[in-house]
Design a protein around this motif. Structure first.
Motif, short mmCIF file in Angstrom:
data_model
loop_
_atom_site.label_atom_id
_atom_site.label_comp_id
_atom_site.label_asym_id
_atom_site.label_seq_id
_atom_site.Cartn_x
_atom_site.Cartn_y
_atom_site.Cartn_z
N ARG A 130 -18.71 124.69 -25.68
CA ARG A 130 -17.47 124.94 -24.95
C ARG A 130 -16.60 125.89 -25.75
N ASP A 131 -16.06 126.90 -25.09
CA ASP A 131 -15.10 127.81 -25.71
C ASP A 131 -13.72 127.18 -25.54
N ARG A 174 -10.80 129.56 -24.30
CA ARG A 174 -10.83 129.87 -22.86
C ARG A 174 -10.88 128.62 -22.00
N GLN A 175 -11.04 127.45 -22.62
CA GLN A 175 -11.16 126.17 -21.92
C GLN A 175 -12.27 126.23 -20.87
N LYS A 176 -13.46 126.65 -21.36
CA LYS A 176 -14.55 126.90 -20.44
C LYS A 176 -15.88 126.49 -21.10
N ASP A 177 -16.71 125.73 -20.36
CA ASP A 177 -18.04 125.41 -20.85
C ASP A 177 -18.88 126.68 -20.85
N ILE A 178 -19.67 126.87 -21.90
CA ILE A 178 -20.47 128.09 -22.03
C ILE A 178 -21.93 127.81 -21.66
#
Length: 84
Positions: free
Chosen positions: A65-66, A69-73
């Protein structure tokens, strides 16, 4: 990032890998999960190839997870991936 830093047990991240300007820090969280930080301490951008998650004490399926950016990669299974 603040919630990660202020995780209830208050454990500090420790440097588990160092090569030139690249440092990899690992912190155990309250729920047993681990946070891993890849840090470039140099002035120039660098590639950060890393595949030895067992060296960091991490096993099984991993969620990447980044946090900025609060985003799963992606999800990884280091035992089944053959990195170059």
């Amino acid at each position: 990032m603040i919630a990660l830093n202020q995780d209830a047990p208050g454990k500090q991240a420790t440097c588990q890998f160092k090569k030139q300007e690249l440092r990899v820090y690992v912190k155990e969280l309250e729920d047993g999960a681990h946070a891993v930080g890849f840090c470039n301490f140099g002035l120039e951008p660098i590639d950060m190839p890393f595949s030895d998650f067992q060296q960091l004490g991490l096993k099984g399926k991993l969620k990447v997870r980044d946090l900025w950016r609060q985003k799963d990669i992606t999800k990884l299974d280091p035992g089944r991936i053959n990195f170059p």
